[in-house]
Design a protein around this motif. Structure first.
Motif, PDB file in Angstrom:
ATOM      1  N   GLN A 131       0.811  -1.216   0.000  1.00 27.72           N
ATOM      2  CA  GLN A 131       0.000   0.000   0.000  1.00 27.72           C
ATOM      3  C   GLN A 131       0.846   1.269   0.000  1.00 27.72           C
ATOM      4  O   GLN A 131       0.382   2.328  -0.451  1.00 27.72           O
ATOM      5  CB  GLN A 131      -0.936   0.006   1.212  1.00 27.72           C
ATOM      6  N   ALA A 132       2.081   1.206   0.518  1.00 30.16           N
ATOM      7  CA  ALA A 132       2.912   2.414   0.602  1.00 30.16           C
ATOM      8  C   ALA A 132       3.560   2.781  -0.728  1.00 30.16           C
ATOM      9  O   ALA A 132       3.985   3.928  -0.905  1.00 30.16           O
ATOM     10  CB  ALA A 132       4.001   2.220   1.662  1.00 30.16           C
ATOM     11  N   VAL A 133       3.654   1.831  -1.646  1.00 26.77           N
ATOM     12  CA  VAL A 133       4.371   2.082  -2.902  1.00 26.77           C
ATOM     13  C   VAL A 133       3.695   3.142  -3.764  1.00 26.77           C
ATOM     14  O   VAL A 133       4.361   4.073  -4.241  1.00 26.77           O
ATOM     15  CB  VAL A 133       4.556   0.758  -3.674  1.00 26.77           C
ATOM     16  N   PRO A 134       2.371   3.090  -4.013  1.00 26.63           N
ATOM     17  CA  PRO A 134       1.759   4.159  -4.817  1.00 26.63           C
ATOM     18  C   PRO A 134       1.906   5.534  -4.187  1.00 26.63           C
ATOM     19  O   PRO A 134       2.085   6.534  -4.895  1.00 26.63           O
ATOM     20  CB  PRO A 134       0.282   3.734  -4.903  1.00 26.63           C
ATOM     21  N   GLY A 135       1.835   5.610  -2.857  1.00 25.70           N
ATOM     22  CA  GLY A 135       1.991   6.890  -2.193  1.00 25.70           C
ATOM     23  C   GLY A 135       3.371   7.482  -2.384  1.00 25.70           C
ATOM     24  O   GLY A 135       3.518   8.707  -2.541  1.00 25.70           O
ATOM     25  N   ARG A 136       4.386   6.635  -2.399  1.00 23.64           N
ATOM     26  CA  ARG A 136       5.741   7.125  -2.623  1.00 23.64           C
ATOM     27  C   ARG A 136       5.927   7.645  -4.043  1.00 23.64           C
ATOM     28  O   ARG A 136       6.617   8.642  -4.262  1.00 23.64           O
ATOM     29  CB  ARG A 136       6.749   6.018  -2.321  1.00 23.64           C
ATOM     30  N   LEU A 137       5.312   6.964  -5.004  1.00 28.81           N
ATOM     31  CA  LEU A 137       5.400   7.451  -6.380  1.00 28.81           C
ATOM     32  C   LEU A 137       4.610   8.746  -6.541  1.00 28.81           C
ATOM     33  O   LEU A 137       5.029   9.660  -7.269  1.00 28.81           O
ATOM     34  CB  LEU A 137       4.879   6.384  -7.343  1.00 28.81           C
ATOM     35  N   ALA A 138       3.461   8.844  -5.860  1.00 26.90           N
ATOM     36  CA  ALA A 138       2.675  10.072  -5.920  1.00 26.90           C
ATOM     37  C   ALA A 138       3.445  11.238  -5.295  1.00 26.90           C
ATOM     38  O   ALA A 138       3.349  12.375  -5.780  1.00 26.90           O
ATOM     39  CB  ALA A 138       1.337   9.876  -5.213  1.00 26.90           C
ATOM     40  N   ALA A 139       4.194  10.975  -4.221  1.00 31.37           N
ATOM     41  CA  ALA A 139       4.995  12.032  -3.603  1.00 31.37           C
ATOM     42  C   ALA A 139       6.020  12.578  -4.595  1.00 31.37           C
ATOM     43  O   ALA A 139       6.240  13.797  -4.678  1.00 31.37           O
ATOM     44  CB  ALA A 139       5.692  11.499  -2.353  1.00 31.37           C
ATOM     45  N   ALA A 192       4.071  10.532 -13.406  1.00 34.81           N
ATOM     46  CA  ALA A 192       4.261   9.795 -12.151  1.00 34.81           C
ATOM     47  C   ALA A 192       2.946   9.659 -11.395  1.00 34.81           C
ATOM     48  O   ALA A 192       2.646   8.588 -10.834  1.00 34.81           O
ATOM     49  CB  ALA A 192       5.312  10.503 -11.284  1.00 34.81           C
ATOM     50  N   LEU A 193       2.128  10.711 -11.367  1.00 34.35           N
ATOM     51  CA  LEU A 193       0.835  10.635 -10.683  1.00 34.35           C
ATOM     52  C   LEU A 193      -0.102   9.657 -11.386  1.00 34.35           C
ATOM     53  O   LEU A 193      -0.881   8.940 -10.735  1.00 34.35           O
ATOM     54  CB  LEU A 193       0.202  12.024 -10.627  1.00 34.35           C
TER      55      LEU A 193
END
Length: 213
Positions: A131-139, A192-193
């Protein structure tokens, strides 16, 4: 035979793990090179013309902002045949502006590289469906255009201060900001988003599949 084949099967995330490992070494090397460049590079703190000597490359900057004649202020000089104007006894504010004008984009690039490495490491260690991987790419996607806009504003302010200290002609902050902002960062951030949203959909589908199994 089946066990042997499973043992020889490559981890599907192995290329990503290798990229993360190589990228970490690049971060260390670039950090060391950046420190050496700040200290001993052209215009550096140690090998430069002096701690209080500040120069700005005025080629194109004043012509874009509408200045004519480009008369120098007292205490400013042109460096050789180039369009680089130098101040030998710059004030603290002008010196800090020169430092920001020269190095602030390197700091922005270092931040982008650190966020990219954080995403790659998370995907390699926890898997693409964490679950943390998409958030890191969004950051990373938000950082590229937003931080670039802020850094371009700081760089435009710094260059405007330098040009104002060296030349009688005023410099337009808006024109300097538009010239400093990298448009590609907006497209890269949008890409990236978009991939982050695709990853989130994949994470939800993977969780639903595990729930049904």
């Amino acid at each position: 035979m089946v066990v042997g084949r499973m043992a020889r099967q490559r981890n599907p995330l192995e290329p990503l793990t290798g990229i993360a490992r190589i990228s970490s070494w690049f971060v260390y090397v670039f950090a060391l090179l950046g420190i050496m460049l700040v200290l001993f590079g052209p215009g550096g703190l140690v090998s430069g013309p002096g701690l209080r000597t500040t120069c700005v490359d005025s080629a194109g900057s004043l012509s874009v902002t509408g200045g004519t004649g480009f008369p120098l202020k007292p205490g400013a000089r042109l460096s050789g045949a180039s369009a680089e104007a130098c101040l030998d006894h710059a004030s603290t504010g002008v010196w800090l502006s020169g430092f920001a004008d020269r190095w602030i984009w390197y700091l922005w690039a270092a931040g982008a590289l650190a966020l990219l490495l954080r995403f790659l490491r998370g995907a390699a260690l926890k898997g693409p469906y964490d679950q943390a991987v998409p958030g890191r790419l969004a950051a990373l996607g938000w950082y590229l255009p937003v931080a670039a806009a802020v850094v371009a504003a700081v760089a435009a302010t710094a260059r405007s201060t330098l040009l104002g200290a060296a030349f009688e002609s005023p410099a337009s902050w808006t024109s300097l900001w538009a010239g400093a902002f990298p448009l590609w960062s907006a497209f890269a951030g949008a890409a990236a988003l978009t991939f982050a949203r695709i990853l989130r959909i994949g994470v939800r589908m993977h969780e639903d599949l595990e729930g049904t199994v």
